[in-house]
Design an enzyme around this catalytic site. Sequence first.
Site, PDB file in Angstrom:
ATOM      1  N   HIS A 196       3.497   2.798  12.608  1.00  0.00           N
ATOM      2  CA  HIS A 196       2.604   3.941  12.831  1.00  0.00           C
ATOM      3  C   HIS A 196       3.206   5.019  13.723  1.00  0.00           C
ATOM      4  O   HIS A 196       2.465   5.798  14.337  1.00  0.00           O
ATOM      5  CB  HIS A 196       1.272   3.478  13.444  1.00  0.00           C
ATOM      6  N   HIS A 241       0.829  -1.209   0.000  1.00  0.00           N
ATOM      7  CA  HIS A 241       0.000   0.000   0.000  1.00  0.00           C
ATOM      8  C   HIS A 241       0.861   1.256   0.000  1.00  0.00           C
ATOM      9  O   HIS A 241       1.835   1.368   0.730  1.00  0.00           O
ATOM     10  CB  HIS A 241      -1.012  -0.001   1.144  1.00  0.00           C
ATOM     11  N   ASP A 281       3.321  -6.311   3.520  1.00  0.00           N
ATOM     12  CA  ASP A 281       2.886  -5.231   4.402  1.00  0.00           C
ATOM     13  C   ASP A 281       3.250  -5.537   5.846  1.00  0.00           C
ATOM     14  O   ASP A 281       2.485  -5.292   6.768  1.00  0.00           O
ATOM     15  CB  ASP A 281       1.374  -5.009   4.259  1.00  0.00           C
ATOM     16  N   ASP A 336       6.174   0.801   6.730  1.00  0.00           N
ATOM     17  CA  ASP A 336       4.743   0.573   6.561  1.00  0.00           C
ATOM     18  C   ASP A 336       4.137   1.649   5.676  1.00  0.00           C
ATOM     19  O   ASP A 336       3.663   2.648   6.166  1.00  0.00           O
ATOM     20  CB  ASP A 336       4.075   0.564   7.936  1.00  0.00           C
ATOM     21  N   GLU A 377      -4.899   1.892   2.572  1.00  0.00           N
ATOM     22  CA  GLU A 377      -4.972   0.711   3.440  1.00  0.00           C
ATOM     23  C   GLU A 377      -5.097   1.118   4.898  1.00  0.00           C
ATOM     24  O   GLU A 377      -5.808   0.472   5.675  1.00  0.00           O
ATOM     25  CB  GLU A 377      -3.734  -0.172   3.241  1.00  0.00           C
ATOM     26  N   GLU A 378      -4.392   2.176   5.293  1.00  0.00           N
ATOM     27  CA  GLU A 378      -4.301   2.533   6.704  1.00  0.00           C
ATOM     28  C   GLU A 378      -5.624   3.011   7.295  1.00  0.00           C
ATOM     29  O   GLU A 378      -5.850   2.876   8.488  1.00  0.00           O
ATOM     30  CB  GLU A 378      -3.245   3.631   6.909  1.00  0.00           C
TER      31      GLU A 378
END
Length: 458
Positions: free
Chosen positions: A424, A280, A354, A292, A326-327
């Site tokens: 994140h 992503h 991912d 990520d 995606e997030e």
Amino acid sequence: MDMKKIALFSLMFTSLIHAQSKDEQMLKAIYNFSLTQSQCYSWLDDLSNKIGARPSGSLSAEKGVTYTKQQLETLGLDKVYLQEVMVPKWVRGEKETAYILDNKTKITVPICALGGSVATPKNGLTAEVIEVHSIAELKQLGTEKVKGKIVFYNRPMEPYNIEAFDSYSNCVDQRFYGAKEAALLGATGTIVRSMNLRLDDFPHTGAQSYGDLPKEKYIPTAAISTNGAELLSQKLKENKPLKFYMKLSCQQYEDALSYNVIGEIIGSEHPEKIMVVGGHLDSWDLADGSQDDGAGCVQGMEVIEIFKKLNYRPKNTIRVVLFMNEEFGGKGGKKYEELSKKNNENHIFALESDSGGFSPRGFSLECDDAYFAKISNWKPLFEPYLIHSFVKGHSGSDIQPLTSVKIVKAGLKPDSNRYFDYHHAANDKFDAVNKRELELGAATMASFMYLIDQYGID
């Protein structure tokens, strides 16, 4: 055994040895290319350091789309195109502020708003804080003990699981559903211990959902660093009741137009059968999202480059897909599936990266027992590259919606022990990615795609 049977057995054995030798040679060529000529690390450098964080709906996400499309166009693919998708646009605003009010002392702690949170009042929110370790524990307290308070979810990731994603799965519910459940009991806000196995000062954001609550019931919600959570918990033990202050300035806007980025090599024998590889393109806004999922995007692109540079023409159509959003909603994966159905496309295989750009260890597979046994027979080909883990399990969020009559889905499984140090958080930057590990992951993905392409999904 008669001579005919002996001859047949000899022919079968010779064919098996020849095929194995051919596959061994191809995997060696793939790994050699990836470790010596791959562009994936330089692509990630550009994506991370020249473009930066790519939250969906942002200008930088748009730049990421343009950049990756341009790079795919340099590879001489049969098709490179964009796929429109409307995505949520949530903006954090100014940096969050928070502190513990210990008597008359203000102790600052690091927090960050969770994705989709509403803002606090303009001057911030101050309330008594109550600690819980699960949503079930919160519900047991009831409205009388929760109303008007800030709920502090403080269940740590379990340190004893060897697979770190198991620890994540076992505690992420408090982040995703915590605000909704606290709001139902009259809480004024929530803070959640960051999803991180390490004790540090980085708060980790992530998606959360208010579910079917009416908007007037939404309450602000934020993550607190693991060190901050430890400190707050200790202060609560020393001095109950305790107040907490936080100020969030985030805002939700109308959905914005964005794109999935797609590059394609048309199959030489079965162009109607489609194999997907990718990751992503969006990231959270606190850092450039190198782990990520910039890593997964450039690894997917590298699979296509390897095949082109080694002059391997796949039997089946191969697509690299860089999914958007995606997030925070998964709109890119859902749109890809929607258009796949509309166009009557037949996907036989999908592979997603991912889980970070760390050393590859194997694959997590969604398939029936027969295909799992077939794929597991390839383990000896991967063992020289220290790839040994073939397990059944989750493949990837972006390929999860994808359906076809017969489809095998897989997720690359890197070593997971360091992933949640960065996941994140503001330290998910380019310098956290090791070039060699990234390249090994790309080669492992290309090797798996090659074997699926050669031996098929019937």
